[in-house]
Design a protein around this motif. Structure first.
Motif, mmCIF file in Angstrom:
data_model
loop_
_atom_site.group_PDB
_atom_site.id
_atom_site.type_symbol
_atom_site.label_atom_id
_atom_site.label_comp_id
_atom_site.label_asym_id
_atom_site.label_seq_id
_atom_site.Cartn_x
_atom_site.Cartn_y
_atom_site.Cartn_z
ATOM 1 N N ASN A 177 0.828 -1.206 0.000
ATOM 2 C CA ASN A 177 0.000 0.000 0.000
ATOM 3 C C ASN A 177 0.862 1.254 0.000
ATOM 4 N N SER A 267 -5.939 3.310 7.874
ATOM 5 C CA SER A 267 -5.936 1.912 7.492
ATOM 6 C C SER A 267 -7.315 1.513 6.983
ATOM 7 N N GLU A 268 -7.358 0.443 6.191
ATOM 8 C CA GLU A 268 -8.620 0.019 5.603
ATOM 9 C C GLU A 268 -9.613 -0.445 6.666
ATOM 10 N N SER A 294 -15.363 0.355 2.090
ATOM 11 C CA SER A 294 -14.120 1.109 2.203
ATOM 12 C C SER A 294 -13.221 0.790 1.011
ATOM 13 N N ASN A 296 -8.918 0.509 -0.111
ATOM 14 C CA ASN A 296 -7.607 0.415 0.509
ATOM 15 C C ASN A 296 -6.857 1.730 0.340
#
Length: 313
Positions: A177, A267-268, A294, A296
Protein backbone atom coordinates in the motif's frame (compact mmCIF):
# COMPACT_ATOMS: atom_id res chain seq x y z
CA UNK A 1 -20.78 71.59 55.59
CA UNK A 2 -17.83 69.50 56.69
CA UNK A 3 -19.76 66.35 55.86
CA UNK A 4 -20.57 67.77 52.49
CA UNK A 5 -16.87 68.44 51.89
CA UNK A 6 -16.03 64.87 52.78
CA UNK A 7 -18.52 63.64 50.21
CA UNK A 8 -17.07 65.95 47.62
CA UNK A 9 -13.50 64.73 48.30
CA UNK A 10 -14.47 61.14 47.50
CA UNK A 11 -15.41 62.00 43.95
CA UNK A 12 -13.00 61.44 41.11
CA UNK A 13 -11.48 64.43 39.44
CA UNK A 14 -11.21 65.11 35.74
CA UNK A 15 -9.87 62.23 33.62
CA UNK A 16 -6.34 62.70 32.40
CA UNK A 17 -6.06 62.28 28.64
CA UNK A 18 -4.00 59.57 26.96
CA UNK A 19 -2.03 62.07 24.97
CA UNK A 20 -2.98 60.33 21.74
CA UNK A 21 -1.46 57.02 22.80
CA UNK A 22 -4.74 55.13 22.53
CA UNK A 23 -5.39 56.55 19.11
CA UNK A 24 -1.93 55.53 17.97
CA UNK A 25 -2.48 52.06 19.40
CA UNK A 26 -5.48 51.62 17.15
CA UNK A 27 -3.55 52.57 14.07
CA UNK A 28 -2.59 49.73 11.69
CA UNK A 29 0.95 48.41 11.57
CA UNK A 30 1.08 48.26 7.82
CA UNK A 31 0.54 45.38 5.39
CA UNK A 32 1.33 41.82 6.47
CA UNK A 33 4.83 40.91 5.29
CA UNK A 34 5.12 38.20 2.63
CA UNK A 35 5.46 34.61 3.78
CA UNK A 36 9.14 34.57 2.82
CA UNK A 37 9.84 37.19 5.51
CA UNK A 38 7.74 35.69 8.33
CA UNK A 39 9.91 33.88 10.86
CA UNK A 40 9.02 30.20 11.17
CA UNK A 41 6.91 30.08 8.01
CA UNK A 42 7.63 27.17 5.65
CA UNK A 43 8.23 29.58 2.77
CA UNK A 44 10.73 31.49 4.90
CA UNK A 45 12.59 28.26 5.67
CA UNK A 46 12.57 27.37 1.98
CA UNK A 47 13.95 30.81 1.07
CA UNK A 48 16.67 30.45 3.70
CA UNK A 49 17.60 27.01 2.37
CA UNK A 50 17.78 28.37 -1.17
CA UNK A 51 20.00 31.22 0.00
CA UNK A 52 22.36 28.81 1.77
CA UNK A 53 22.69 26.72 -1.36
CA UNK A 54 23.34 29.81 -3.48
CA UNK A 55 26.14 30.86 -1.14
CA UNK A 56 27.72 27.42 -1.31
CA UNK A 57 27.34 26.65 2.38
CA UNK A 58 26.32 23.13 3.37
CA UNK A 59 22.59 22.88 4.04
CA UNK A 60 21.60 21.72 7.51
CA UNK A 61 19.23 18.80 7.13
CA UNK A 62 17.15 17.19 9.84
CA UNK A 63 16.77 13.79 8.28
CA UNK A 64 14.12 11.32 9.28
CA UNK A 65 16.67 8.60 10.00
CA UNK A 66 17.55 5.37 8.25
CA UNK A 67 15.94 1.98 8.12
CA UNK A 68 17.87 -1.25 8.60
CA UNK A 69 19.28 -3.20 5.68
CA UNK A 70 17.07 -5.91 4.21
CA UNK A 71 17.64 -9.23 2.45
CA UNK A 72 15.64 -10.43 -0.55
CA UNK A 73 15.79 -14.20 -0.62
CA UNK A 74 15.10 -16.70 -3.42
CA UNK A 75 15.65 -16.77 -7.18
CA UNK A 76 12.30 -15.33 -8.32
CA UNK A 77 12.14 -12.55 -5.67
CA UNK A 78 15.74 -11.53 -6.39
CA UNK A 79 15.18 -11.35 -10.16
CA UNK A 80 11.92 -9.40 -9.70
CA UNK A 81 13.61 -6.92 -7.34
CA UNK A 82 16.43 -6.35 -9.81
CA UNK A 83 13.96 -5.89 -12.68
CA UNK A 84 11.99 -3.26 -10.73
CA UNK A 85 15.08 -1.27 -9.85
CA UNK A 86 15.03 -1.94 -6.12
CA UNK A 87 18.24 -0.43 -4.67
CA UNK A 88 20.79 -3.12 -3.90
CA UNK A 89 24.31 -3.14 -2.55
CA UNK A 90 25.37 -6.81 -2.89
CA UNK A 91 24.20 -9.96 -4.65
CA UNK A 92 25.34 -13.13 -2.89
CA UNK A 93 25.55 -16.21 -5.11
CA UNK A 94 26.06 -19.70 -3.73
CA UNK A 95 29.21 -21.54 -4.78
CA UNK A 96 28.70 -24.29 -7.36
CA UNK A 97 25.09 -23.17 -7.94
CA UNK A 98 23.02 -24.67 -10.75
CA UNK A 99 23.24 -22.02 -13.43
CA UNK A 100 19.62 -21.88 -14.59
CA UNK A 101 17.82 -19.09 -16.49
CA UNK A 102 16.94 -17.09 -13.36
CA UNK A 103 20.51 -17.13 -12.07
CA UNK A 104 21.81 -16.00 -15.46
CA UNK A 105 19.27 -13.16 -15.59
CA UNK A 106 20.17 -12.02 -12.08
CA UNK A 107 23.85 -11.88 -12.99
CA UNK A 108 23.08 -10.03 -16.22
CA UNK A 109 20.91 -7.43 -14.45
CA UNK A 110 23.64 -6.81 -11.86
CA UNK A 111 26.17 -6.30 -14.66
CA UNK A 112 23.87 -3.91 -16.53
CA UNK A 113 22.95 -1.81 -13.51
CA UNK A 114 26.45 -1.47 -12.11
CA UNK A 115 27.28 -0.40 -8.58
CA UNK A 116 26.20 -3.75 -7.08
CA UNK A 117 28.85 -5.97 -5.51
CA UNK A 118 28.86 -9.62 -6.57
CA UNK A 119 29.93 -12.03 -3.87
CA UNK A 120 30.28 -15.83 -3.97
CA UNK A 121 29.54 -17.59 -0.70
CA UNK A 122 29.23 -21.22 0.48
CA UNK A 123 25.75 -22.52 1.24
CA UNK A 124 26.29 -22.63 5.06
CA UNK A 125 27.11 -18.92 5.01
CA UNK A 126 23.91 -18.08 3.09
CA UNK A 127 21.93 -20.30 5.47
CA UNK A 128 23.32 -18.30 8.38
CA UNK A 129 22.59 -14.95 6.72
CA UNK A 130 18.97 -15.87 5.98
CA UNK A 131 18.26 -17.77 9.23
CA UNK A 132 17.69 -20.97 7.31
CA UNK A 133 15.25 -19.62 4.70
CA UNK A 134 15.02 -21.32 1.29
CA UNK A 135 17.31 -18.88 -0.53
CA UNK A 136 17.91 -21.17 -3.56
CA UNK A 137 21.44 -19.84 -3.82
CA UNK A 138 20.59 -16.16 -4.38
CA UNK A 139 20.44 -13.43 -1.71
CA UNK A 140 20.16 -9.72 -2.51
CA UNK A 141 21.10 -7.13 0.12
CA UNK A 142 19.01 -3.93 0.07
CA UNK A 143 20.74 -0.96 1.76
CA UNK A 144 19.03 1.11 4.49
CA UNK A 145 16.52 3.65 3.17
CA UNK A 146 17.30 7.32 3.84
CA UNK A 147 14.09 8.91 5.09
CA UNK A 148 13.45 12.62 4.72
CA UNK A 149 12.16 14.84 7.52
CA UNK A 150 8.47 15.89 7.21
CA UNK A 151 9.51 19.56 6.99
CA UNK A 152 11.70 18.77 3.98
CA UNK A 153 8.68 17.92 1.83
CA UNK A 154 6.89 21.24 2.29
CA UNK A 155 10.12 23.24 2.03
CA UNK A 156 11.02 21.58 -1.27
CA UNK A 157 7.58 22.38 -2.69
CA UNK A 158 7.78 26.03 -1.69
CA UNK A 159 11.34 26.17 -3.00
CA UNK A 160 10.00 25.08 -6.39
CA UNK A 161 7.27 27.74 -6.26
CA UNK A 162 4.48 25.18 -5.82
CA UNK A 163 1.77 24.61 -3.23
CA UNK A 164 2.63 21.48 -1.23
CA UNK A 165 0.66 18.31 -1.90
CA UNK A 166 1.60 15.66 0.66
CA UNK A 167 0.06 12.33 1.67
CA UNK A 168 0.35 11.08 5.26
CA UNK A 169 -0.42 7.46 6.16
CA UNK A 170 -1.96 6.65 9.54
CA UNK A 171 -1.81 3.00 10.58
CA UNK A 172 -1.04 1.60 7.11
CA UNK A 173 1.11 -1.48 7.70
CA UNK A 174 1.22 -3.14 4.26
CA UNK A 175 4.38 -2.10 2.33
CA UNK A 176 2.54 -2.69 -0.95
CA UNK A 177 0.00 0.00 0.00
CA UNK A 178 2.85 2.38 0.78
CA UNK A 179 4.42 1.63 -2.59
CA UNK A 180 1.10 2.21 -4.36
CA UNK A 181 0.67 5.58 -2.61
CA UNK A 182 4.20 6.62 -3.56
CA UNK A 183 3.40 5.74 -7.16
CA UNK A 184 0.18 7.82 -7.11
CA UNK A 185 1.90 10.79 -5.48
CA UNK A 186 4.52 10.73 -8.22
CA UNK A 187 1.90 10.39 -10.98
CA UNK A 188 -0.19 13.38 -9.82
CA UNK A 189 2.60 15.82 -8.98
CA UNK A 190 2.71 15.36 -5.21
CA UNK A 191 5.71 16.22 -3.09
CA UNK A 192 6.10 13.17 -0.88
CA UNK A 193 4.66 10.76 1.65
CA UNK A 194 4.85 10.84 5.46
CA UNK A 195 4.72 7.66 7.55
CA UNK A 196 4.93 7.21 11.33
CA UNK A 197 8.11 5.79 12.76
CA UNK A 198 6.32 2.98 14.61
CA UNK A 199 3.58 0.51 13.74
CA UNK A 200 3.61 1.48 10.08
CA UNK A 201 4.90 0.22 6.76
CA UNK A 202 8.37 1.36 5.75
CA UNK A 203 10.30 1.48 2.50
CA UNK A 204 11.08 -2.20 2.19
CA UNK A 205 11.90 -4.06 -1.01
CA UNK A 206 8.18 -4.82 -1.36
CA UNK A 207 7.31 -1.12 -1.23
CA UNK A 208 10.00 -0.33 -3.79
CA UNK A 209 8.65 -2.98 -6.16
CA UNK A 210 5.06 -1.74 -5.90
CA UNK A 211 6.16 1.85 -6.51
CA UNK A 212 7.45 0.71 -9.93
CA UNK A 213 10.60 2.78 -9.58
CA UNK A 214 8.88 6.05 -8.59
CA UNK A 215 10.32 5.79 -5.06
CA UNK A 216 13.62 6.90 -6.57
CA UNK A 217 12.19 10.41 -7.20
CA UNK A 218 9.39 10.72 -4.60
CA UNK A 219 10.68 11.20 -1.04
CA UNK A 220 9.24 9.37 1.94
CA UNK A 221 9.53 11.11 5.31
CA UNK A 222 9.30 9.45 8.70
CA UNK A 223 7.67 11.23 11.64
CA UNK A 224 8.38 10.35 15.26
CA UNK A 225 4.85 11.50 16.10
CA UNK A 226 2.38 11.85 13.23
CA UNK A 227 -0.03 14.11 15.15
CA UNK A 228 2.71 16.61 15.95
CA UNK A 229 3.91 16.52 12.34
CA UNK A 230 0.40 17.37 11.14
CA UNK A 231 0.12 20.20 13.67
CA UNK A 232 3.44 21.59 12.37
CA UNK A 233 2.06 21.50 8.83
CA UNK A 234 -1.01 23.43 9.99
CA UNK A 235 1.15 26.11 11.63
CA UNK A 236 2.99 26.42 8.31
CA UNK A 237 -0.28 27.34 6.60
CA UNK A 238 -1.30 23.97 5.20
CA UNK A 239 -4.76 22.40 5.35
CA UNK A 240 -4.95 18.86 6.78
CA UNK A 241 -7.63 16.72 5.15
CA UNK A 242 -8.46 13.30 6.60
CA UNK A 243 -10.27 10.62 4.59
CA UNK A 244 -13.11 8.99 6.52
CA UNK A 245 -16.13 6.96 5.44
CA UNK A 246 -18.31 9.06 7.77
CA UNK A 247 -16.72 12.38 6.82
CA UNK A 248 -18.71 15.60 7.04
CA UNK A 249 -17.68 16.87 3.59
CA UNK A 250 -17.90 15.11 0.24
CA UNK A 251 -14.73 15.12 -1.83
CA UNK A 252 -16.31 17.06 -4.72
CA UNK A 253 -17.34 19.91 -2.37
CA UNK A 254 -13.92 20.45 -0.76
CA UNK A 255 -12.40 23.72 -2.02
CA UNK A 256 -9.37 23.32 0.27
CA UNK A 257 -7.74 20.95 -2.22
CA UNK A 258 -6.65 23.99 -4.20
CA UNK A 259 -4.59 25.20 -1.21
CA UNK A 260 -1.39 23.76 0.27
CA UNK A 261 -2.73 20.47 1.58
CA UNK A 262 -1.87 17.29 3.46
CA UNK A 263 -4.10 14.30 2.69
CA UNK A 264 -4.27 11.81 5.57
CA UNK A 265 -5.21 8.21 4.76
CA UNK A 266 -5.98 5.69 7.49
CA UNK A 267 -5.94 1.91 7.49
CA UNK A 268 -8.62 0.02 5.60
CA UNK A 269 -10.03 -1.59 8.74
CA UNK A 270 -9.73 1.03 11.51
CA UNK A 271 -9.52 4.23 9.49
CA UNK A 272 -8.00 7.31 11.14
CA UNK A 273 -6.83 7.08 14.74
CA UNK A 274 -8.62 9.34 17.22
CA UNK A 275 -5.88 11.94 17.73
CA UNK A 276 -5.08 12.17 14.04
CA UNK A 277 -8.77 12.53 13.20
CA UNK A 278 -9.15 15.35 15.72
CA UNK A 279 -6.13 17.12 14.22
CA UNK A 280 -7.62 17.22 10.71
CA UNK A 281 -9.23 20.45 9.53
CA UNK A 282 -11.70 18.48 7.41
CA UNK A 283 -12.93 14.89 7.43
CA UNK A 284 -13.78 14.02 3.85
CA UNK A 285 -15.66 11.08 2.38
CA UNK A 286 -15.32 9.63 -1.11
CA UNK A 287 -18.76 8.95 -2.62
CA UNK A 288 -19.14 5.28 -3.59
CA UNK A 289 -22.42 4.64 -5.44
CA UNK A 290 -21.58 0.95 -5.71
CA UNK A 291 -21.97 0.50 -1.98
CA UNK A 292 -18.42 -0.59 -1.05
CA UNK A 293 -17.69 -0.11 2.64
CA UNK A 294 -14.12 1.11 2.20
CA UNK A 295 -11.18 1.42 -0.17
CA UNK A 296 -7.61 0.41 0.51
CA UNK A 297 -5.09 3.16 1.15
CA UNK A 298 -3.53 3.09 -2.31
CA UNK A 299 -6.85 3.43 -4.16
CA UNK A 300 -8.25 6.10 -1.81
CA UNK A 301 -5.11 8.21 -2.05
CA UNK A 302 -5.09 7.91 -5.84
CA UNK A 303 -8.69 9.20 -6.12
CA UNK A 304 -8.04 12.26 -3.95
CA UNK A 305 -4.71 13.00 -5.65
CA UNK A 306 -6.39 12.90 -9.05
CA UNK A 307 -9.12 15.29 -7.91
CA UNK A 308 -6.52 17.65 -6.46
CA UNK A 309 -4.41 17.61 -9.62
CA UNK A 310 -7.51 18.21 -11.75
CA UNK A 311 -8.46 21.30 -9.79
CA UNK A 312 -4.95 22.72 -9.79
CA UNK A 313 -4.47 22.22 -13.53
Amino acid sequence: MAANNRRMSGKKGAQVGSGGQRRRGLEGKGPTPPAEMRKGHAKQRAAAAKSRRAQGRPQQRRGGGRSTSELVVGRNPVVEALREGVPASTLYVQQFIDNDERVREALQLVAERGGINLMEAPRPELDRMTNGLNHQGLVLQVPPYEYAHPEDLAAAAYDAGEDPLIVALDGVTDPRNLGAVVRSVSAFGGHGVVVPERRAAGMTAGAWKTSAGTAARTPVARATNLTRALEAYKKAGMVVVGLAADGDVELGDLAALESPVVIVVGSEGKGLSRLVGETCDFRVRIPMPGGAESLNAGVAAGIVLYETARRRA
